[in-house]
Every structure is written in C-alpha cells, then in structure tokens.
Enzyme design. Structure first.
Site, PDB file in Angstrom:
ATOM      1  N   CYS A 408      20.633  13.104  43.416  1.00 59.52           N
ATOM      2  CA  CYS A 408      19.268  13.206  42.920  1.00 59.52           C
ATOM      3  C   CYS A 408      18.301  13.787  43.946  1.00 59.52           C
ATOM      4  O   CYS A 408      17.383  14.519  43.586  1.00 59.52           O
ATOM      5  CB  CYS A 408      18.776  11.865  42.404  1.00 59.52           C
ATOM      6  N   HIS A 452      16.807   6.115  43.836  1.00 60.08           N
ATOM      7  CA  HIS A 452      16.671   7.358  43.098  1.00 60.08           C
ATOM      8  C   HIS A 452      15.508   8.159  43.677  1.00 60.08           C
ATOM      9  O   HIS A 452      14.614   7.609  44.332  1.00 60.08           O
ATOM     10  CB  HIS A 452      16.423   7.035  41.620  1.00 60.08           C
ATOM     11  N   ASP A 468      11.928  14.182  35.987  1.00 58.58           N
ATOM     12  CA  ASP A 468      13.159  13.815  36.701  1.00 58.58           C
ATOM     13  C   ASP A 468      14.196  14.904  36.479  1.00 58.58           C
ATOM     14  O   ASP A 468      14.880  14.926  35.459  1.00 58.58           O
ATOM     15  CB  ASP A 468      13.676  12.475  36.174  1.00 58.58           C
TER      16      ASP A 468
END
Lengths: 655, 306
Positions: A408, A452, A468
């Site tokens: 991520c 994250h 995201d």
C-alpha cells in the site's frame, strides 16, 4: 521440633515453593544467573535427599558475592527495577543453601510473597495474574506447613486449607482493588526499558515500512463502538498525515500549528467509541476518519491528526467520536497549497511527471484525472504483494512503469506524487484499515498487520477527499496472503470474488474468545484508573469519593474488619479457660523441644512421657501433671489458687 | 483407701493367671462396676481359672455352667416342683442362684436358653410362675465363648452382647510366663487355695462406691465425644447406644477404683474403651461385631480435651 526443618516433606515443599515463586523471574534473568539460582535449589534438594554436604559460610558468602557481581555485570547497577528484582531473586535462591533453621524458612517464605508481587512490575497480563495466584497458594502452603507440627502429613488437607486462605483473601483483594485511591500518575516513574522493542508505526513512511508490519499479528488497539460497528470499508483509522517527500521517504515535514475550523466540526452525525491502545510509545493517537474532537491530552490539528502533548509510554484507554459524513479543508491557503504540491527537485522521476501532466491534460479536470489514474492502476498489470522488488533510484518511475508490484505504501506514495506532478494538492495518510469484529465482546480488534497507507486529494469545492489507490488494484492481481485484507478495502472497480468472510474455525473462535477476556482484563483491571474507579463506584451506587475520602472509607472498613475479627478471636480465647491456655502454652513449649502430644494422648500421660525422657525436669513435670489433673478431674476446694500455682509452675519450668 | 483391698487381689490373681495383669484389672473393674464379663478366647487359655480365682479372692459362691445345645432354661433358672405334703409348688433354685457364675461356651445353647440367662443377668432376678426370685448379691456372670466359628453354635445377637459390660481376650501368655506355668503347680489347685481377700460386705461397699467416683465435666465431654465419634465415623455401621455410653462411664469408674483413685481420668476411659466398645460396634460392610482394633482406631481419632 518446630525450630528445625526435619519434618518429612517440609524441605522439598519449601524448595518447590521457592522455585514456583521465582520461576517467572528466572525466565527473564540472564541464563547464567538463572542457572546459578536453579543450581542452588538443586544442591539444597540433593543435600537433603542424598545427604550431600551443605554449603559452608565461606562458600555461601562467595556465591553471594558472585551473584552481586553478576547482577552488576549484567545490568551495570544493582538498583532499579530490573537489577533490584534480579538481585532479590538471586539472593533468595541462594538463601536456600543455608536453609537450616525455622527462621531461615520464615524469611524465605515471607520474601516469597514480596517476590510474587514484583511480577506485576514486569507483566500485568491475565495469565500472569493467574500464575501469581497459584504461586500465592503454593507459598501459603509452605507457610502453613512451616507452622505445623505434622507438616506434610496430610498434604490434601494442607492444600485445602491453603486454598481456603487464598480464596478467603479474594474478597479483600476485590474491595481494596476497587476502593484503593488511584493516583493520577504512576507513583514512581518506571525506568525506561531502553532495550524493549516496541512495534508499531513510525512517523515516516519509506517503501517497506508498512509491509514490514503486515506480518505482525500483535494487537494495536481495540475499539468498542456505541451501537453498530461501521461497515468495514469505512474503517480507516487515521494516524499521521505525511506531506513532505524527499525522493525516498514521506514525512510530516514542517506543519504549522493550526487548529481545525470550528465550522467543520459542528453539525453532522458522529460516531462514539472508545479505543484501548496496547502499551507502546506514542506521539499521536488513532481515531476513525475523521475525528470530531480532540482526545484527552491531545491537540486536534488542522489536518485532523491527534498529536499528544507529551509522548506516552503506556497503555491508554480514551473515548473518541468521529464525523460520519464529512467535508474538511474546504479552504486551502496558498502556503498550504504549496506544501501539498511540493516535489523534490532532481529526483529523477521525470517520466512520471510527464505521464501525469499528459494524463491530466487528457482528463481535463482534477476529478477526471483521479479517476483516470485509478483506472490505470486497475487496468495495467499492477500487483498487490507483500514482497515487492527493491526499487531503483528513481523510485516512482521504477514502480509505476517497470516493477508495478508493491504494497500500500508504494501505491499511496506514487499516487500522491502523480497528483502533485499534475498540480493537484495531495498528501499521504498512514494508520490502520479494518479491524476484526470479536463477537464475544462486541468490539473490534485492530492489529499491527492492519497498518495501511492511503491518500487524500484536495479538490476545489469538495475539500480533502480520501482516495485509496490500493483498492483500485484488480482483485485477480492480489497476492493470496493479502486477500482477506484486500477484501476489506471495498475494491473500487470489481467486487472482490473472495469477499466472503471466512468461516471462523474453532481455533480462531477460541482465539477471539481469549482476546475478549484479555480485553475485559485490560479495561477493568490493568487500566482501572481514577476515571474507571469513579465509574465503577457510581455503578455500585456509591458516591463519587475523592482519593482522600476513599482512604478514609478504606481505613474505616479495615478497622471494622479488624474489630470483628478481634472480637471473634477474643471470644474463642475466652472459651478456652485459664487451665487450657496454660496447658496449651506448656504444650507449645514442649513441642519446640520435640515433645509433641498426640491429640488422643491424655495430658497427664503425656507429661509422664516427657518426664521419663527428661529425668532432670521429671519432678517439676510430675508436679505440673498432678496440679493439672487435680484441677481438671477432681473436686478441688480452691481451684483459683491451684490455677495460679499451675501457671507459676509452668512458667518456672526450664526445659 | 480402695488400694488396700484391690492391690492384694490383683497380686494373688496374678499368681494364678500369669502375666495377665491388665485383663485381671479389667475383669475386676467390670465386677466392681456391677457389669458382666464376656471372655472370648480359645479353650485352655485360663478362662475358668480366672473365674475360679476371682470367686475365691472375693469370697463369692462359685458355680460353673456348661452350656450345651440341649440345655433348657429351667436347667439354669430352677423349677417349681409340686409337693404333695404341702399341696403347693416349691421352687428349686437352679445353678444361676450363685454369686459368681461361669458360663462356659455361652454360644452353644439355644437362643431360648441364652435369653433366659441374659434376662436374669440384666434384671438380677428370676420370674417363674408369677413369683419373682431375687438373685444373690453381688451377682457376676463370666461367660466364655469360642471366637472361631463352629458347627452347632448360636452366636449371640447384638442386643444380647450389649448385656455384657466388657468383652476381653486373654490371649497367649508370653514365653517367660509360659515357662513359669509349665514349671509350677497346677493353677487350678493354686486358685482353689487362694485366700479370700474380701468379704461380701466390703465387696458391696466397693461396688457402691463406683458410681460415686468424681467425674468431671471435662471427662464427660470426652466420653460424649468418643460416643459421638462412633456414631459419625464412616467405618462403623451403628455407633454406641446411650446404654453403652453409660457402661463406658461405669467401667471407667470401676477401673479408676481398681487403681485406687476416687476420680476418673481419660486414661481410665481409654483403658476400658476397647473392652467396652469392641463388641458393641459393627463395622461398616462386614458381618459380625467389631474387634478391639477398630475401637482402638476410633479412640485415637478423638482428641482428649485439655
């Protein structure tokens, strides 16, 4: 007889209880110091069993010096939590080498209680508390055995009475625990355990940082919502906002101390919840995106970070609320715009810059550009993997055009870079995403592996919007290990085929149950602070006493218990008349000399037996026996006189 | 003091029954407490000799009764015979009208006969054809029985065993005493020649003193604790009855008197307890009555109050 420790089974019991009491410490101590302690216990045991020689005073002193030196060598001090306890454990284990007399054993057992207590300086888990309770029981067992003549003759009965004592103490423990005044801070500052590794998020983000955490199943925090849990896709736990990029690492950069405009917080629906942070070192707190208020001891900053006013080294339990639908940062100052558009000069990612500008031109608007980039992530062979390749010097270029495999932080970092390159203000947000619902406790568990990174993009008229980019990856290109995690992200384009929640197996179920127990333990025992105490008191229908008032209440309760106990004891004493008391006193004195009366042995017969063994005192003993018999079994015309005479003779008896 | 009477008796009886002083004292205590004695032992252990010796020493009329299975109650109690000359029945007293009776092998007679004997023992009188005949005073029965199970015996039921204050065993003499026995004269002859140490009046005076010996509250506590323990102990089916408790107290008083004391000690209770309680206790899950070892064990579980 009481003075020596020769009663069968007593010494092994004492050694065993010493082992149980010091075991958790021995586990923590450097191996050779633990070995020394264990060797001392073993030696004493063999000395008893195999009649090996005991250590003389010289050797004992030498060993004590060795232990002292060892502790100093290992800890560079002999005081403080670690070294002090280590020294105590070592010395008490070495003490068994000179365990000969009753007073040695008394010292050892009483020290044992203290040693049990010191465990709380190191660990406050439920398992440790349970172990300590067991250790308390064993130590009490030796305490009783030590004070009894038949010692270990009836181990079952002994164990039962020790257990009864421990159980009887529990109500007192409970009352003291609930009522004992809580101090606002710790009584003394715990020396900072420098060597202790603390897992968790750092305040910068370099590729590889977050993925390093993804293997870590430690719990970051637990959350209990008032009412329903929000859907998984909304569980973005905001931590830090990173605005500055140096070509390798994202960091907070210079951030002006500006608060959130009041208007943004007003109105709108909020979610209320309580977060229980695991112990660690914190400089900021986490909250569901976006926090609606500042947590106690924090400042809510303009970019919705909860920064702690001073760093924290402990477990924390705080109430929070978050805005449900939000529009934040509608106004962007020029200075701020510059901050969120800044890119390092000469970082070599020229290809990415050109690509971004071209795409922006093709899209025509910032919104369209965002969609185009996300679509690109979905359509191109971008992979979501825990083992990304090492990136070249021009990180963004290498990732975006060559490798296309990342975690991520790669996606978030590159996405913000591309946005800025095209003139759209953007920033990286790190925190946690998701959380496992625990049906046994109705709360969420957020683990380190849920760490994250995502982004926020500023759009005219909409303010900061959460994007995201990781969720744009095509589900088919997600590494199987990350599927569960990915499914929680609400994939942007295709519903994840593996989106179904895995059926929890029995083991996972048990783990969840265990966690719910731990959570309750942490909430109600470990973080039972002044606030919780007030809550508990009001739940019990008691007034909200201050610390001093609590002290008075406790003192009064204690005095009451002592008074009642004292009256009961006195009554029992009075029931035993003077003659019995005198005789029991004599019996205890004789027992210390090794003459123990069997309970079915008539007193006169017993005294005659002692008289035979001690001819020197025979005359006095026979006289005492005669007086006793007269008082007890004959009609005497002047019992009070005889009672006094009996007392006098018993007192005068030298044996 | 009682010592003056008792010690010579113990001494002269010890010449007859060698090495059995504890049993002699128990038997004496039983007699002084107006109880009856059951001697349980194999033939030839000196039961008859002991009985004879006791009778001689105490100056009592002695009669021996051999129980057999065809013995009828009238054979021991006596019969009323019609006399032509007076045209009335005249009572002919049976052998039971003696002061000290030795009943040999009491378990060989039929239950009917046994119960006639035991009734007489309890009531100290015999009722026949509506006429009550008092038994002589003092009246003391020593019954013997063979402990081994034999064909043609009628074991005494528990209710009958209860009539005996004590049951004791003589046991084998120790080797030194046995050698003495072999070298010496016939013990029966010695017994027959023993001088009487007491007369009837002084024996009765002693017997009258037994219930008057001092028993302190503490001692009663102890006796009650012992009795209570036999009732609650898991190894006993039926505990001691109140009558047994009373027997225990009297026996302890008798024992204290035998030792020349006018007060009772826990030691006395302990000395008589196995003999008093042994045959009254039925062990849990077993047939027959308990032995003295059981009584001993029970006793050791009860603390002596201080």
């Amino acid at each position: 007889m009481l003075e020596s420790l020769t009663r069968p089974g007593l010494l092994p019991l004492l050694l065993f209880s010493q082992l149980i009491v010091s075991a958790p410490h021995l586990w923590r101590l450097p191996a050779w110091l633990s070995g020394l302690s264990l060797a001392a216990l073993l030696w004493r045991y063999l000395a008893e069993r195999r009649r090996l020689p005991m250590a003389g005073p010289w050797l004992g002193g030498l060993l004590a010096l060795l232990a002292l030196g060892g502790v100093f060598y290992e800890f560079r001090t002999i005081a403080g939590r670690e070294a002090g306890v280590a020294l105590l454990v070592l010395m008490s284990c070495l003490k068994v080498l000179e365990l000969r007399k009753r007073r040695d054993a008394v010292l050892l057992v009483n020290l044992g209680y203290f040693l049990i207590g010191t465990n709380f300086l190191f660990s406050q888990t439920m398992a440790m508390a349970t172990y300590m309770l067991a250790a308390l029981w064993v130590n009490t067992l030796s305490q009783i055995a030590l004070n009894r003549l038949d010692a270990c003759a009836q181990p079952r009965e002994l164990a039962r009475s020790a257990g009864r004592l421990v159980l009887l103490s529990l109500p007192y423990v409970l009352v003291l625990f609930v009522l004992f005044p809580r101090l606002p801070g710790p009584l003394w500052r715990m020396p900072d355990s420098g060597g202790r590794a603390v897992t968790g998020m750092s305040d910068t983000m370099t590729p590889g940082d977050v993925s390093a955490l993804s293997q870590n199943d430690n719990i970051a925090f637990r959350v209990r919502f008032e009412g329903e849990n929000p859907p998984r896709g909304e569980l973005y736990w905001r931590g830090l906002v990173l605005a500055a990029y140096d070509g390798l690492t994202w960091s907070a950069g210079y951030t002006p101390l500006r608060g959130v405009p009041k208007t943004e917080l007003d109105g709108g629906e909020t979610r209320h919840y309580r977060i229980a942070l695991e112990p660690g070192r914190y400089r900021w707190l986490y909250a569901l995106d976006v926090p609606a208020e500042a947590a106690p001891g924090t400042r809510l900053r303009g970019d919705y970070q909860l920064l702690l006013e001073r760093p924290l080294n402990d477990r924390l339990n705080y109430p929070m609320s978050s805005l449900k639908g939000y529009r934040i940062g509608l106004e962007l100052t020029d200075v701020a715009r510059l901050r969120f558009l800044a890119l390092p000069k000469g970082d070599g990612n020229s290809r990415a810059r050109i690509w971004a500008q071209a795409e922006f031109a093709a899209a025509g608007s910032p919104e369209g550009f965002v969609q185009r980039v996300l679509r690109h992530v979905h359509d191109s062979p971008f992979y979501y993997t825990l083992n990304p390749p090492i990136l070249g010097e021009a990180q963004i270029d290498d990732f975006w055009f060559n490798q296309r495999r990342g975690f991520c932080e790669h996606y978030a970092g590159s996405f913000v870079y591309l946005m800025r390159a095209a003139g759209v203000p953007a920033r990286v947000v790190v925190g946690y995403q998701g959380g496992e619902a625990n049906p046994y406790g109705n709360y969420l568990i957020v683990r380190q592996s849920d760490a994250h990174a995502w982004t926020e993009v500023w759009l005219e008229g909409q303010g900061w919007k959460r994007i995201d980019p990781t969720s744009a990856i095509a589900a088919s290109r997600v590494e199987s290990r990350l599927e569960r995690r990915f499914s929680g992200l609400d994939p942007l384009f295709d519903p994840a085929s593996f989106g179904e929640a895995a059926v929890p197996d029995a083991w996972a179920d048990l783990a969840l149950y265990w966690d719910s127990l731990n959570s309750r333990w942490n909430t109600w025992v470990v973080s039972f602070d002044a606030e919780r105490q007030a809550e508990a008191l009001s739940n019990l229908g008691l007034p909200n006493w201050s610390g001093a008032e609590l002290g008075y209440v406790l003192a009064v309760l204690l005095a009451l218990v002592l008074a009642v106990g004292g009256v009961l004891l006195l009554r029992e004493q009075r029931a035993l008349d003077t003659i019995a008391r005198t005789f029991l006193h004599l019996e205890r004195r004789l027992a210390r000399r090794g003459f123990v009366r069997e309970t079915h042995e008539p007193p006169a017969e017993f005294l005659a037996r002692v008289a035979r063994a001690r001819p020197a005192q025979a005359e006095a003993l026979v006289a005492i026996a005669r007086l006793y018999t007269t008082l007890r079994y004959r009609n005497s015309s002047k019992p009070l006189l005889l009672q006094r005479e009996l007392r006098r003779q018993v007192a005068r008896l030298s044996i | 003091m009682a010592n003056a009477f008792i010690e010579p008796i113990v001494k002269s009886l010890s010449q007859v029954i060698l090495g059995k002083e504890p049993q002699i004292r128990l038997a004496l205590a039983c007699l002084l407490a107006r109880g009856h004695l059951l001697l349980e032992d194999l033939p030839g252990m000196g039961k008859t000799t002991l009985a004879q010796g006791l009778a001689r020493c105490l100056g009592l009329g002695f009669q021996r009764l051999q129980f057999t299975s065809d013995l009828l109650p009238s054979d021991i109690l006596g019969v009323a015979v019609y006399r032509r000359d007076t045209e009335s029945f005249q009572f002919h007293p049976g052998p039971i009208f003696h002061q000290l009776i030795l009943v040999d092998e009491v378990n060989r007679a039929t239950p009917k006969t046994q119960s006639a004997l035991l009734e007489a023992m309890e009531e100290h009188q015999v009722s026949l054809d509506g006429v009550t005949h008092r038994l002589p005073e003092p009246f003391f029965v020593i019954a013997t029985q063979n402990p081994a199970y034999q064909i043609g015996t009628f074991p005494l039921p528990e209710s009958q065993l209860d009539r005996f204050m004590m049951r004791i065993e003589l046991g084998y003499p120790d080797p030194r005493m046995e050698r003495e026995l072999l070298k010496g004269r016939n013990r029966r002859e010695v017994a027959a020649e023993l001088p009487a140490c007491l007369d009837k009046a002084s024996l009765q005076a002693l017997q009258d003193r037994v219930p008057e010996l001092t028993v302190s509250e503490l001692l009663l506590d102890y006796i009650l604790a012992l009795v209570a323990h036999t009732r609650s102990a898991p190894q006993v089916a039926h505990g001691l009855s109140p009558r047994a408790g009373l027997a225990l107290l009297r026996a302890a008083q008798g024992y204290a008197l035998v030792h020349g004391r006018d007060y009772v000690l826990p030691e006395d209770v302990q000395a008589v307890f196995p003999a008093v309680a042994g045959h009254r206790l039925r062990p849990q899950g077993a047939e027959g009555h308990g032995d003295q070892a059981l009584a001993q064990r029970l006793m050791q579980a009860v603390p002596v109050p201080v």
